[in-house]
Design a protein around this motif. Structure first.
Motif, PDB file in Angstrom:
ATOM      1  N   ALA A 479      12.303 -22.006  22.869  1.00  0.00           N
ATOM      2  CA  ALA A 479      10.846 -22.057  23.081  1.00  0.00           C
ATOM      3  C   ALA A 479      10.528 -23.154  24.100  1.00  0.00           C
ATOM      4  O   ALA A 479      11.423 -23.648  24.781  1.00  0.00           O
ATOM      5  N   ALA A 480       9.280 -23.563  24.204  1.00  0.00           N
ATOM      6  CA  ALA A 480       8.988 -24.636  25.172  1.00  0.00           C
ATOM      7  C   ALA A 480       8.041 -25.670  24.587  1.00  0.00           C
ATOM      8  O   ALA A 480       7.378 -26.399  25.324  1.00  0.00           O
ATOM      9  N   VAL A 481       7.972 -25.721  23.258  1.00  0.00           N
ATOM     10  CA  VAL A 481       7.268 -26.844  22.628  1.00  0.00           C
ATOM     11  C   VAL A 481       8.288 -27.660  21.839  1.00  0.00           C
ATOM     12  O   VAL A 481       9.404 -27.199  21.582  1.00  0.00           O
ATOM     13  N   ASN A 482       7.889 -28.846  21.428  1.00  0.00           N
ATOM     14  CA  ASN A 482       8.799 -29.772  20.756  1.00  0.00           C
ATOM     15  C   ASN A 482       9.370 -29.130  19.478  1.00  0.00           C
ATOM     16  O   ASN A 482       8.652 -28.461  18.740  1.00  0.00           O
ATOM     17  N   PRO A 483      10.650 -29.368  19.193  1.00  0.00           N
ATOM     18  CA  PRO A 483      11.331 -28.593  18.151  1.00  0.00           C
ATOM     19  C   PRO A 483      11.137 -29.074  16.703  1.00  0.00           C
ATOM     20  O   PRO A 483      11.389 -28.338  15.754  1.00  0.00           O
ATOM     21  N   GLY A 484      10.702 -30.339  16.509  1.00  0.00           N
ATOM     22  CA  GLY A 484      10.820 -31.004  15.208  1.00  0.00           C
ATOM     23  C   GLY A 484      10.177 -30.277  14.045  1.00  0.00           C
ATOM     24  O   GLY A 484      10.779 -30.147  12.968  1.00  0.00           O
ATOM     25  N   LEU A 485       8.949 -29.793  14.221  1.00  0.00           N
ATOM     26  CA  LEU A 485       8.266 -29.179  13.078  1.00  0.00           C
ATOM     27  C   LEU A 485       8.942 -27.874  12.667  1.00  0.00           C
ATOM     28  O   LEU A 485       8.985 -27.537  11.482  1.00  0.00           O
ATOM     29  N   THR A 486       9.518 -27.165  13.640  1.00  0.00           N
ATOM     30  CA  THR A 486      10.209 -25.905  13.317  1.00  0.00           C
ATOM     31  C   THR A 486      11.495 -26.197  12.539  1.00  0.00           C
ATOM     32  O   THR A 486      11.839 -25.468  11.605  1.00  0.00           O
ATOM     33  N   ILE A 487      12.185 -27.280  12.901  1.00  0.00           N
ATOM     34  CA  ILE A 487      13.378 -27.673  12.133  1.00  0.00           C
ATOM     35  C   ILE A 487      12.965 -27.985  10.692  1.00  0.00           C
ATOM     36  O   ILE A 487      13.579 -27.524   9.727  1.00  0.00           O
ATOM     37  N   ALA A 488      11.895 -28.763  10.561  1.00  0.00           N
ATOM     38  CA  ALA A 488      11.445 -29.182   9.220  1.00  0.00           C
ATOM     39  C   ALA A 488      10.980 -27.963   8.407  1.00  0.00           C
ATOM     40  O   ALA A 488      11.295 -27.852   7.211  1.00  0.00           O
ATOM     41  N   ALA A 489      10.251 -27.050   9.042  1.00  0.00           N
ATOM     42  CA  ALA A 489       9.741 -25.872   8.314  1.00  0.00           C
ATOM     43  C   ALA A 489      10.904 -25.018   7.806  1.00  0.00           C
ATOM     44  O   ALA A 489      10.922 -24.581   6.649  1.00  0.00           O
ATOM     45  N   GLN A 490      11.888 -24.781   8.659  1.00  0.00           N
ATOM     46  CA  GLN A 490      13.043 -23.975   8.225  1.00  0.00           C
ATOM     47  C   GLN A 490      13.824 -24.729   7.145  1.00  0.00           C
ATOM     48  O   GLN A 490      14.338 -24.115   6.215  1.00  0.00           O
ATOM     49  N   ALA A 491      13.906 -26.051   7.237  1.00  0.00           N
ATOM     50  CA  ALA A 491      14.609 -26.824   6.192  1.00  0.00           C
ATOM     51  C   ALA A 491      13.906 -26.625   4.840  1.00  0.00           C
ATOM     52  O   ALA A 491      14.565 -26.493   3.802  1.00  0.00           O
ATOM     53  N   LEU A 492      12.583 -26.586   4.847  1.00  0.00           N
ATOM     54  CA  LEU A 492      11.846 -26.358   3.593  1.00  0.00           C
ATOM     55  C   LEU A 492      12.101 -24.942   3.073  1.00  0.00           C
ATOM     56  O   LEU A 492      12.220 -24.706   1.876  1.00  0.00           O
ATOM     57  N   ARG A 493      12.177 -23.983   4.010  1.00  0.00           N
ATOM     58  CA  ARG A 493      12.445 -22.594   3.618  1.00  0.00           C
ATOM     59  C   ARG A 493      13.854 -22.488   3.020  1.00  0.00           C
ATOM     60  O   ARG A 493      14.064 -21.824   2.000  1.00  0.00           O
ATOM     61  N   VAL A 494      14.803 -23.148   3.635  1.00  0.00           N
ATOM     62  CA  VAL A 494      16.187 -23.117   3.140  1.00  0.00           C
ATOM     63  C   VAL A 494      16.255 -23.779   1.758  1.00  0.00           C
ATOM     64  O   VAL A 494      16.924 -23.285   0.850  1.00  0.00           O
ATOM     65  N   ALA A 495      15.532 -24.881   1.593  1.00  0.00           N
ATOM     66  CA  ALA A 495      15.535 -25.576   0.290  1.00  0.00           C
ATOM     67  C   ALA A 495      15.012 -24.626  -0.798  1.00  0.00           C
ATOM     68  O   ALA A 495      15.606 -24.537  -1.886  1.00  0.00           O
ATOM     69  N   ASP A 496      13.931 -23.897  -0.514  1.00  0.00           N
ATOM     70  CA  ASP A 496      13.406 -22.934  -1.491  1.00  0.00           C
ATOM     71  C   ASP A 496      14.463 -21.885  -1.823  1.00  0.00           C
ATOM     72  O   ASP A 496      14.636 -21.493  -2.975  1.00  0.00           O
ATOM     73  N   HIS A 497      15.170 -21.441  -0.796  1.00  0.00           N
ATOM     74  CA  HIS A 497      16.198 -20.414  -0.990  1.00  0.00           C
ATOM     75  C   HIS A 497      17.353 -20.965  -1.841  1.00  0.00           C
ATOM     76  O   HIS A 497      17.844 -20.277  -2.745  1.00  0.00           O
ATOM     77  N   ILE A 498      17.731 -22.192  -1.580  1.00  0.00           N
ATOM     78  CA  ILE A 498      18.825 -22.811  -2.366  1.00  0.00           C
ATOM     79  C   ILE A 498      18.411 -22.911  -3.832  1.00  0.00           C
ATOM     80  O   ILE A 498      19.182 -22.601  -4.740  1.00  0.00           O
ATOM     81  N   VAL A 499      17.170 -23.300  -4.067  1.00  0.00           N
ATOM     82  CA  VAL A 499      16.684 -23.416  -5.447  1.00  0.00           C
ATOM     83  C   VAL A 499      16.716 -22.038  -6.112  1.00  0.00           C
ATOM     84  O   VAL A 499      17.133 -21.885  -7.263  1.00  0.00           O
ATOM     85  N   ALA A 500      16.314 -21.004  -5.379  1.00  0.00           N
ATOM     86  CA  ALA A 500      16.218 -19.656  -5.968  1.00  0.00           C
ATOM     87  C   ALA A 500      17.585 -19.002  -6.151  1.00  0.00           C
ATOM     88  O   ALA A 500      17.742 -18.151  -7.032  1.00  0.00           O
ATOM     89  N   THR A 501      18.576 -19.379  -5.367  1.00  0.00           N
ATOM     90  CA  THR A 501      19.867 -18.668  -5.434  1.00  0.00           C
ATOM     91  C   THR A 501      20.994 -19.556  -5.976  1.00  0.00           C
ATOM     92  O   THR A 501      21.596 -19.243  -6.988  1.00  0.00           O
ATOM     93  N   ASP A 502      21.214 -20.689  -5.359  1.00  0.00           N
ATOM     94  CA  ASP A 502      22.395 -21.491  -5.701  1.00  0.00           C
ATOM     95  C   ASP A 502      22.174 -22.411  -6.900  1.00  0.00           C
ATOM     96  O   ASP A 502      23.122 -22.786  -7.571  1.00  0.00           O
ATOM     97  N   LEU A 503      20.928 -22.824  -7.134  1.00  0.00           N
ATOM     98  CA  LEU A 503      20.697 -23.793  -8.226  1.00  0.00           C
ATOM     99  C   LEU A 503      20.114 -23.134  -9.470  1.00  0.00           C
ATOM    100  O   LEU A 503      19.801 -23.814 -10.427  1.00  0.00           O
ATOM    101  N   LYS A 504      19.923 -21.817  -9.437  1.00  0.00           N
ATOM    102  CA  LYS A 504      19.187 -21.201 -10.572  1.00  0.00           C
ATOM    103  C   LYS A 504      20.044 -21.178 -11.840  1.00  0.00           C
ATOM    104  O   LYS A 504      21.227 -21.236 -11.802  1.00  0.00           O
TER     105      LYS A 504
END
Ligand SMILES: Cc1cc2nc3c(=O)[nH]c(=O)nc-3n(C[C@H](O)[C@H](O)[C@H](O)COP(=O)(O)OP(=O)(O)OC[C@H]3O[C@@H](n4cnc5c(N)ncnc54)[C@H](O)[C@@H]3O)c2cc1C
Ligand code: SF4
Length: 504
Positions: A479-504
């Motif tokens: 893309a052509a805007v600063n990357p940080g918030l997209t990294i953080a947003a996907q990290a939150l999405r991954v955390a939700d996924h880990i809770v739902a699959t690996d930690l359940k």
């Protein structure tokens, strides 16, 4: 050392690692964070341009090799919070089109395996976590979204006047979305001139150390090892699981175990860690059956620009508030996308002197006192030959040849014309070119096809079941805007996924 049995090991504490640690700290999982750097001390040097830019007090001291084998000092930081400690805290959502295939002058920027709508709720959470200030309804490329958690940072007087003049030019300037903590309040951000590229002495910048790591340190289930360098990931007999992480910590080589490992070392170091972890079951590097680990490196085309007027002193202290997105989706002639122009933090004489060192400091100081700083960012495209490799002696090599240069040249030309129309006599430009590492991404990309990507759409390795990579490496395009918030947003999405699959 205490307990060496954990449920999750997170390697790296920057935008990706810090955010995922914060999200998972709410579970009962025992989390170990391994960070190769230390805390950045709160000290007067935080805001001293000489300490930061001349003595490189906080910069990583390790050299990398460029594509011709020359040594260079990458512009990167190894510390708690990673590069977020030094970022300008411009926290953009990617535009909706950035998730789709987009044709550029130099080729097609590929589609992501997820659309904007999938990431939207996590952008909202990330904006709350990083306390983003912004305004809806003024940016011509704005995504469908609810209100920002905080009102925009007002433009300083001279920047407000320039915004009016930009509108008179027919442009649509908008406030930059900025992550700042409690501006104007006691102990909050004081909107100073040493923000971008400096650590915040008041801890008032929204970054991963302050917003994520420090709050999790109060939790009994979270342990942070600083000065803990992850050397290799070791797999079990099946080769499908990481069994242990080999760590260099306080002069000792240790092995730590957990059923889940989240790598988040930044795009260059995550690729290097996977490549260094080659074993007989993964001879080309861990998680690398696609052969893509380290490849498709991107870093944006970025040109710093300073509009100069000999008789107009720049009185603005906090200058980084204005964005011009008119050419983000298409150029002025209606052609291909060019990118974004944003105002930058103030340049200090010492910073400018790093470009040509023999010019005396007082000349630079007089110059930058009459300059207004801008940044032009264009998208670069993923190319197989742009890649991170590891030399036999362990050193990192970055083979990067920037592309999409015509689009960037056009953007810089447009920006110069805009600045000239604002009355500047001349515009000075500078770029890191092929040594550009600040917006590094793309080396461990995510996707649905294991032959065309390293990670699945939740950033789990296609090859190694208990391995996630959650930092800027997963980007299929830059893309052509600063990357940080997209990294953080996907990290939150991954955390939700880990809770739902690996930690359940
Ligand atoms: C001066 C500057 C200004 C910037 N401004 C902005 C901005 O305004 N907005 C924006 O969105 N982005 C900005 N960026 C880019 C942004 O900081 C990065 O995109 C972001 O921090 C990347 O997040 P990450 O998780 O991929 O890596 P990082 O944040 O770099 O975190 C990686 C972490 O891993 C650690 N690590 C690395 N290797 C190992 C290992 N082997 N073992 C243990 N730990 C390891 C590192 O020490 C580091 O803490 C800026 C960057 C710089 C340098
Ligand atoms: S006080 Fe505000 S502007 Fe200054 S460094 Fe801290 S966060 Fe940035």
């Amino acid at each position: 050392m205490g307990n060496t049995q954990y449920d999750i090991i997170i390697i790296g504490s920057g935008a990706g690692g810090g955010t995922v640690a914060h999200a998972l700290a709410d579970t009962s999982a025992r989390i170990l964070i391994l960070e190769r750097g230390d805390f950045v001390p709160q000290e007067p040097a935080n805001w001293d341009p000489e300490a930061v830019w001349k003595h490189l007090r906080y910069r990583a001291s390790e050299h990398w090799l460029d594509r011709s084998g020359e040594k260079f000092l990458p512009y990167t930081h190894y510390c708690v919070g990673g590069n977020t400690k030094f970022w300008g805290s411009v926290l953009y959502r990617f535009r909706r089109e950035d998730f789709e295939a987009v044709e550029h002058i130099d080729g097609v920027s590929p589609a992501w395996p997820i659309g904007y709508a999938t990431l939207e709720p996590f952008y909202e959470k990330a904006e709350r976590l990083y306390q983003v200030h912004g305004e809806c309804g003024v940016d011509p490329t704005e995504v469908p979204r609810g209100p920002f958690p905080h009102a925009p940072i007002p433009h300083a007087h001279e920047m407000a006047r320039m915004v009016e003049q930009l509108r008179e030019q027919g442009l649509h300037p908008s406030p930059l979305p900025l992550g700042l903590l409690n501006p104007g309040e006691p102990n909050g951000c004081i909107l100073c001139s040493t923000c971008n590229s400096f650590p915040c002495q008041r801890h008032a910048k929204s970054e991963a150390d302050v917003c994520c790591i420090r709050p999790t340190m109060e939790r009994p289930n979270v342990t942070l090892w600083t000065n803990a360098y992850a050397r290799r990931l070791l797999t079990d007999a099946t080769g499908r699981r990481v069994a242990m992480v080999e760590v260099e910590h306080l002069g000792e080589i240790l092995r730590v175990e957990a059923p889940l490992v989240v790598v988040s070392c930044g795009a260059v170091n995550s690729a290097a860690l996977l490549l260094r972890s080659a074993d007989d079951k993964h001879p080309e590097g861990l998680a690398n059956s696609s052969g893509l680990v380290g490849r498709r490196y991107m870093a944006h085309l970025a040109t710093m620009m300073e509009g100069f007027h000999p008789f107009r002193k720049n009185h603005t202290v906090f200058q980084k508030t204005v964005a011009i997105n008119d050419f983000y989706l298409r150029g002025p002639d209606g052609g291909y996308p060019l990118g974004q122009i944003q105002s930058q933090g103030r340049t200090h004489g010492v910073m400018a002197q790093t470009v040509v060192s023999w010019i005396p400091l007082w000349v630079y100081a007089a110059w930058v006192a009459r300059g207004v700083d801008w940044l032009a960012i264009s998208e670069d495209l993923p190319r197989l030959e742009n890649r991170v490799t590891v030399e036999t002696d362990g050193r990192i090599r970055l083979n990067y040849r920037p592309n999409n240069l015509i689009a960037h040249d056009r953007l810089v030309t447009e920006a110069k014309q805009i600045l000239k129309r604002l009355g500047f006599w001349t515009v000075i430009t500078h770029s890191h070119e092929y040594k550009n590492t600040t917006h590094q991404c793309g080396t461990v990309c995510f996707g649905t096809d294991p032959q065309e990507s390293v990670l699945d759409p939740y950033c789990r390795s296609h090859d190694v079941d208990n391995l996630f990579v959650v930092d800027a490496s997963f980007f299929p395009s830059s893309a052509a805007v600063n990357p940080g918030l997209t990294i953080a947003a996907q990290a939150l999405r991954v955390a939700d996924h880990i809770v739902a699959t690996d930690l359940k």
